[in-house]
Design an enzyme around this catalytic site. Sequence first.
Site, PDB file in Angstrom:
ATOM      1  N   LYS A   1       0.863  -1.193   0.000  1.00  0.00           N
ATOM      2  CA  LYS A   1       0.000   0.000   0.000  1.00  0.00           C
ATOM      3  C   LYS A   1       0.895   1.238   0.000  1.00  0.00           C
ATOM      4  O   LYS A   1       1.906   1.274   0.707  1.00  0.00           O
ATOM      5  CB  LYS A   1      -0.892  -0.023   1.238  1.00  0.00           C
ATOM      6  CG  LYS A   1      -1.989   1.040   1.258  1.00  0.00           C
ATOM      7  CD  LYS A   1      -2.854   0.897   2.517  1.00  0.00           C
ATOM      8  CE  LYS A   1      -3.968   1.918   2.594  1.00  0.00           C
ATOM      9  NZ  LYS A   1      -4.788   1.769   3.814  1.00  0.00           N
TER      10      LYS A   1
ATOM     11  N   SER B   1      -9.655   1.786   2.890  1.00  0.00           N
ATOM     12  CA  SER B   1      -8.798   2.535   2.010  1.00  0.00           C
ATOM     13  C   SER B   1      -7.740   1.686   1.300  1.00  0.00           C
ATOM     14  O   SER B   1      -7.124   2.149   0.355  1.00  0.00           O
ATOM     15  CB  SER B   1      -8.081   3.619   2.817  1.00  0.00           C
ATOM     16  OG  SER B   1      -7.235   3.036   3.789  1.00  0.00           O
TER      17      SER B   1
ATOM     18  N   SER C   1      -9.903  -0.549   7.127  1.00  0.00           N
ATOM     19  CA  SER C   1      -9.346  -0.328   5.789  1.00  0.00           C
ATOM     20  C   SER C   1      -8.674  -1.538   5.141  1.00  0.00           C
ATOM     21  O   SER C   1      -8.347  -1.487   3.959  1.00  0.00           O
ATOM     22  CB  SER C   1      -8.346   0.830   5.826  1.00  0.00           C
ATOM     23  OG  SER C   1      -9.034   2.040   5.833  1.00  0.00           O
TER      24      SER C   1
END
Lengths: 545, 504
Positions: free
Chosen positions: B58, B145, B169
């Site tokens: 990420k 996210s 997330s």
Amino acid sequence: MQTMFARSKMWQSRTLVRSISTSRILLKAKSDNSVLLPQYKFKCGLEIHCQLKTDKKLFSNSGHTFNELPNSRVSFFDAGLPGTQPLVNPEAVLLALVAGVSLNSKINLQSTFDRKHYFYGDQPLGYQITQHYNPIGKGGSLKLLKKFDEIDEQEKTITLDQIQIEQDTGKCIHVEAGVSTNEYLNGILYSKIDLNRANTPLIEVVTNPDFDDLKQVKAFIKKFQSLVKFLNISTGELETGAMRIDVNISINGGNRVEIKNLSSSTAIIEALKYEYKRQIKEVESGNHISQETRGWNGSKTVTLRKKESKVDYRYMPDPELSSISLDKTIVEDIRTNFVSTLPDDMIEMLTSKPYGLRIKDAKLLINNTYDGLLDYYMDAFSKTVGMNDKVPSKIPGNFILHELIGQLGKFNLKFSPQILPVSKLSELINVIYIDGKLTNSSGKLLLKYIVENHDDTAVQSMTIDDLIAEFELEVPEQNDADLNLELGELCDEILSNHAEIVENLKNGKKLGSLQYLVGQGMRATQGKIQAKVFEEHFKKSLGLK
Amino acid sequence: MLKNSVDSSLVKIGRIHHAHKKYNIFTSTRPINKLKQQILSLNKDESKLLSGSLCSIKDNIATKQEYTTCSSSSLRDYKSPFSATVVDLLEKHGSIVIGKTNLDEFGMGANNSYSHIGQTLNPMYDDNKDSETFLDADKYVPGGSSGGSAAAVSAGVCDFALGTDTGGSVRLPAAYCGVHGFKPSYGRISRWGVVAYAQSLDTVGILGSNLEIIKSVYNVLNQYDTKDPTCIDNQVRSRITALTEKLTSIDDAKKINIGISTDYLAKGVTPDTLATIELLASKLFGSGYNIVPVKLPSLSNAVPAYFTIAYSEATSNLSRYDGVRYGYSTIEAGKETTEDYKSFISKTRSEGFGAEVQKRILIGNYNLSSEKFQNNYLKAGAVRKKLTAEFNSIFKLPNALYTLDVQGSDVHSPTKVDFIIAPISASRAPKLSDLVEKEKSDPISTYVNDAFVIPSSLAGLPSISLPWYSNSEKYPVGIQLIGQYGDDQRVLEFAKRVEELNSF
């Protein structure tokens, strides 16, 4: 008549001179407080920021040394890079604890860190990590004494609000660029940012508004400085910015005005005087004193920020730094291991037997103005007076504080034990007072010679005995018949050359002039003969006791 | 050691470009040629734990090779001079990083819509994965996210991906994209190099196509890191081990109690989701597990408490992006020079941050303001403590971070449980077109799912999102298994048992 006149004039002018000098003395003694008027009560408090003498920064591993190349002591965390985290430097906590314990602050066994938010170019995180809600120390005090601190009262205790640990910021230097080849810099105002200081550990010490006059303020600053220096918490220097002081002042319990940008204790006192007068003037012209922050520009205080435009710092407990958890025994441990002696105790000790130093000299020793001087003195004392009571107790102090420091000043040198090792100094003193091989004045000349040639290895490698031999300074043996004869002749010559003095002395007048004759003898023998030898000779010749 | 064949790895990296073009997964990818070389030069005898595995990171986790943008314009050209501990650990154990994945800017969002490189799409619902065409009817959001990380695993271009889970997330996008997403206990995995959103909640999580890979990665990353002050030290780790060893084996179903709380199921759950939880409960019951109702009254306050805490911390953490030292700055962008630092900083931040981030910063500032702070931020902290105490009172395992006297009372559950089962989301992944509509008509709707995932974040509990398949539906829905703080290992073991029940 004329003589009378002349005399009276002389007398007049003398009184005049005296009155000027007396008033100067008086003026000096009360100058700071003389601005204070009884109908306007002066009230003041201090906020002191003090850099801690740690090897590493508060929350990172970068070293913090003074005067390094800009931005050369900056870790990823110091620069506020994304993904970095703070780690508490235990050394900073220790020094804050030493400060807290020595200032009688109530140590918080679970103190925590908070974030104080504001934007500025020298604030890399956008917030300062400080201790707002649970500081490491609550309350505390520092007692000022008339005998040591030159205040008017017998004693005055200044109480503290709190002591907290926090980060220092970086530095912004605002520059106006001239014509530059860099299109962005051409002719504009810009700031240079140096992050070396960012994240340096500080303690903030806030006093209550306990100061009633300026002498107390001055005395407190001096005492606080000498405390942090003595306990090795901080260099306590205002000039280098290692210590910074903001003051707040009010009159007759009115609104408080804070003053910043004070770079020396003179600036602090001058700014307080100015601000005191300014507030009186405002009140007398019917104006209201508004609560604000002012700055000192060297001659007056000017508004920096009104209360209405006060920044909301949006304090928030730091979400990743855990509390500083301390053991219940911490206060006792710190007291025993780091705060067993305080500066006042030390002054008390140094001014009593066996040391018998003057307060001024004792303060000079503990102030760390000369780093390591106290240890040097104690060492020299034990190696001289401590070895043999023939050495008068004031001698090591005289040699170190007056002769050595004086000579260092002359040659513009910083104190360092290497220049004149304690062993050598002790040898020098002992040779004079125990062995009687050297006169005091030759000793002082040798000391000067050693200081002057401190970086000459040949000189450094010579012992005191070598030096005495080299310069033929040895006091000749007293029982030497030839010498006695020679001395007798010399003394007779001196006596015959100073008939008037001799006459007076014989009549018991002006007995002090005997020292003049001794001086003549010393000069003639280039100080090789001890003063007392001449004194004995003259007394014998003149039939004095 | 993973048994990834060279061929299958080559197939995976061969798909990267196509998948990225279609789903907008990556903020940057490493050169395919170099990846190929890395795969081909693998030593077959090498026995590192993650040898040859492919992973995506990420883009709020720092790497040295490429930019770490947090999908924010403010960091679009920011290169970190150091890499995160988690990345170092993965590479040390033989994993190959293929690229950095898209996210909601700084982790703020639940649909991966708020990114300066645009929306990531959900590969699972794409029925023509190999084709260039992508029908609007097949376009679903991936959740956020960590949407890029979930999409990368779902698209089959890597074996696993790292995400961060602040309030769901990792778990939500895993559920939406039909992959596994594990959020370990807070503090288990180092956050050094993980860009903070709200670091009292931020947890590095693992997304993978199966439980085995998640376990392997977890074992590699489950390390104390002295650089992270919130990473639990070895003393706490041994305490947890000692406490868990006292518990009965997971194999003895009769002695395992599974908690279900109606407090989780109260709000907006679709019949579909409710049915899944019921089915799961009945299957567990049928296998001998005890099903126990538990009460968590503070759950009703969890969402407002979470947003107060997260936004306040975010406001604070994002203060550093002022354009002075790195990242986007208004001068560098060639705009007008500004006269003073205040307008420079505010201009830089207004231009550098997206709308959602700015909104959250404003709300956070409101909560931190001196008038509101005592009311809001501290109150939220109290709710958080209370909720944690409620969890402590229902789990068999004591919370290793608390001394025994503050574990909480037994009022909420006379029978203590080993695990809790709960939904991950109220419904399946929304269609992209529906999302746009819904956000306009009902902006609060995006927060509905938060009620399921936030409690574990507030209490720091290990939680895993598993894809649950059924006869009637083509695509799985996510279910959530939650354990007591520190009980990560048993949560993963239990997850395996649960998956074994998911056969029909």
